[in-house]
Design an enzyme around this catalytic site. Sequence first.
Site, mmCIF file in Angstrom:
data_model
loop_
_atom_site.group_PDB
_atom_site.id
_atom_site.type_symbol
_atom_site.label_atom_id
_atom_site.label_comp_id
_atom_site.label_asym_id
_atom_site.label_seq_id
_atom_site.Cartn_x
_atom_site.Cartn_y
_atom_site.Cartn_z
ATOM 1 N NE ARG A 73 -3.409 2.462 2.583
ATOM 2 C CZ ARG A 73 -3.580 3.643 3.926
ATOM 3 N NH1 ARG A 73 -3.145 2.475 4.992
ATOM 4 N NH2 ARG A 73 -4.362 4.353 3.847
ATOM 5 C CG HIS A 118 -1.050 9.235 4.061
ATOM 6 N ND1 HIS A 118 -1.941 7.085 4.105
ATOM 7 C CD2 HIS A 118 -1.137 9.696 5.245
ATOM 8 C CE1 HIS A 118 -1.676 6.553 5.499
ATOM 9 N NE2 HIS A 118 -1.148 8.329 5.976
ATOM 10 C CD GLU A 163 -5.232 7.104 10.054
ATOM 11 O OE1 GLU A 163 -4.660 8.002 10.386
ATOM 12 O OE2 GLU A 163 -5.085 6.240 10.271
ATOM 13 C CG ASN A 305 -5.832 2.659 8.299
ATOM 14 O OD1 ASN A 305 -6.276 2.381 7.854
ATOM 15 N ND2 ASN A 305 -4.684 4.240 7.857
ATOM 16 C CE1 TYR A 307 -0.061 2.112 13.629
ATOM 17 C CE2 TYR A 307 -2.634 2.915 12.606
ATOM 18 C CZ TYR A 307 -1.572 2.716 12.751
ATOM 19 O OH TYR A 307 -0.550 2.871 10.899
ATOM 20 C CD GLU A 373 -2.109 3.396 8.194
ATOM 21 O OE1 GLU A 373 -2.094 4.222 9.948
ATOM 22 O OE2 GLU A 373 -2.488 4.595 7.281
HETATM 23 C C1 GAL Z 1 -1.978 6.717 11.169
HETATM 24 C C2 GAL Z 1 -1.292 7.363 9.581
HETATM 25 C C3 GAL Z 1 -0.095 6.913 8.961
HETATM 26 C C4 GAL Z 1 0.971 6.532 9.996
HETATM 27 C C5 GAL Z 1 0.688 6.163 12.197
HETATM 28 C C6 GAL Z 1 1.291 5.328 12.360
HETATM 29 O O1 GAL Z 1 -2.677 7.408 11.643
HETATM 30 O O2 GAL Z 1 -2.224 6.945 8.788
HETATM 31 O O3 GAL Z 1 0.432 7.703 7.830
HETATM 32 O O4 GAL Z 1 1.788 7.793 10.701
HETATM 33 O O5 GAL Z 1 -1.182 6.305 11.830
HETATM 34 O O6 GAL Z 1 0.914 6.935 13.774
#
Ligand code: GAL
Length: 469
Positions: A73, A118, A163, A305, A307, A373
């Site tokens: 990607r 992005h 995002e 995405n 995290y 992500e």
């Molecule tokens: C996301 C973003 C990425 C990268 C990732 C890690 O918000 O799309 O570009 O920075 O977080 O923090």
Amino acid sequence: MFPPDFAWGAATAAYQIEGGWQTDGKGPSIWDTFCHKEGRGCGAQTGDVTCNSYELWDKDLQCIRQLGLTHYRLSLSWPRLLPDGTTRHVNQKGVEYYNKVIDDLRSCDVSPMVTLYHFDLPQALQDGGGWKAPAIAAAFDDYARFCFRTFGDRVKLWLTVNEPYVCAKLGHEDGVHAPGLKEAGTAAYLAGHNMLRAHARAWHSYNSLYRSTQGGAVSLAINSDWLEPWRPEHAADVSASARSLAFTLGWFGWPLFVTGDYPHAMRAAVDTQSVKLGHRGGPRLPVFSEDEPSPLGTADFFALNYYTSRKVKDGSGGEWGMSMRCDRDTEEILDPDWSICGAAWLAVVPGGLRKLLHYIKDTFGDPVVYITENGFCQAGPLVKEDAQRGRFYEETIQEVEKAIGEDGVNVRGYFAWSLLDNFEWADGFDLRFGLFHVDFSDAERKRTIYRSGLEYARIISKYKAAHSK
Ligand code: GAL
């Protein structure tokens, strides 16, 4: 449990890795402008050179091959292709660069997933009002059509905007991302609205002009934490957690998948707060016009995405005023049992991904899902033998496997963030998310695989082998 054509990927973004910020006719983006201004969070660090992938793409390709990825990607830099943001002037060198990247990937049997936007808006468009100006939707649509026409014979997975939450809130309310606006309580909603309008137009263009010949799929990448009540037995925390999800996942998920409008809980919360504040001048959360294509149904898959996770308490912790936080009226907190990796915000909660996937299946009509992500970072001293991050990938992928096998979620791909250590926005080079370390003090920007990169490669090859038996 992973289907044979499951996408095993890694992700990057143009501004974070390319460098070459004014090479070969590229125009400036809002991130160039933002980073060159004094007084930003990460000192004098910029993406001017970063991994220098504009010149060192061959090295990136070697990394991709070493991992055994089936998908990669990347994002296109809008101002590298269209320096003033419009199709009046096309930068042929930019087209050649991305043609080479796409062709090289395909010749190595790696499918590109391409993000159109992005975070790096052409500065010329910002000068005309950027994402706050309604006209941005038409400019984005022109750019998207240009990309579909130019690259769509070879690119089958597209993401329009990455995002919108981060871009709208951090860029227009908190001011810590470009364009650095701090217009709390208004500009983020407006910017997010115009991103949805832009996305919907681009999807309709693809659908009517390119889908029949190109046969690809288009979506928008939505980021969200998994959020659950701090005290599940307290009704106020239960509804706070639902409200908090409405302001993150729901803000963009509902318009695309559920009603064509923002979640009821979000609109009600913003309107109630507007009344309390005596706000005049129309709803702060904009209304979709009936004269334009609705965003409903304009996502061919769900791009997530993910995290981290949070527990949610009712109440904004005593804050009062015109801001998204006060509108939401919740507090998102860390569970003390969760471990934190390099970034203070990044609690490591692989199980939250499974819960979020299940929620997406139930809320958004069981869509096809790509995890576009997911990652883990280090800060401070460099640790190449990063066993902890290796375990993180292993555990996370097990959670995805359970989501598919036990919960029946239709997950078709997983993209690790990121292929390379890179320019991590407001944190500059201080946070390292790469599967490959990049030596930013070396003119050659030497790439070296981390132990976690080897671990990810091992996981991929194990699942691939299971299907070739
Ligand atoms: C996301 C973003 C990425 C990268 C990732 C890690 O918000 O799309 O570009 O920075 O977080 O923090």
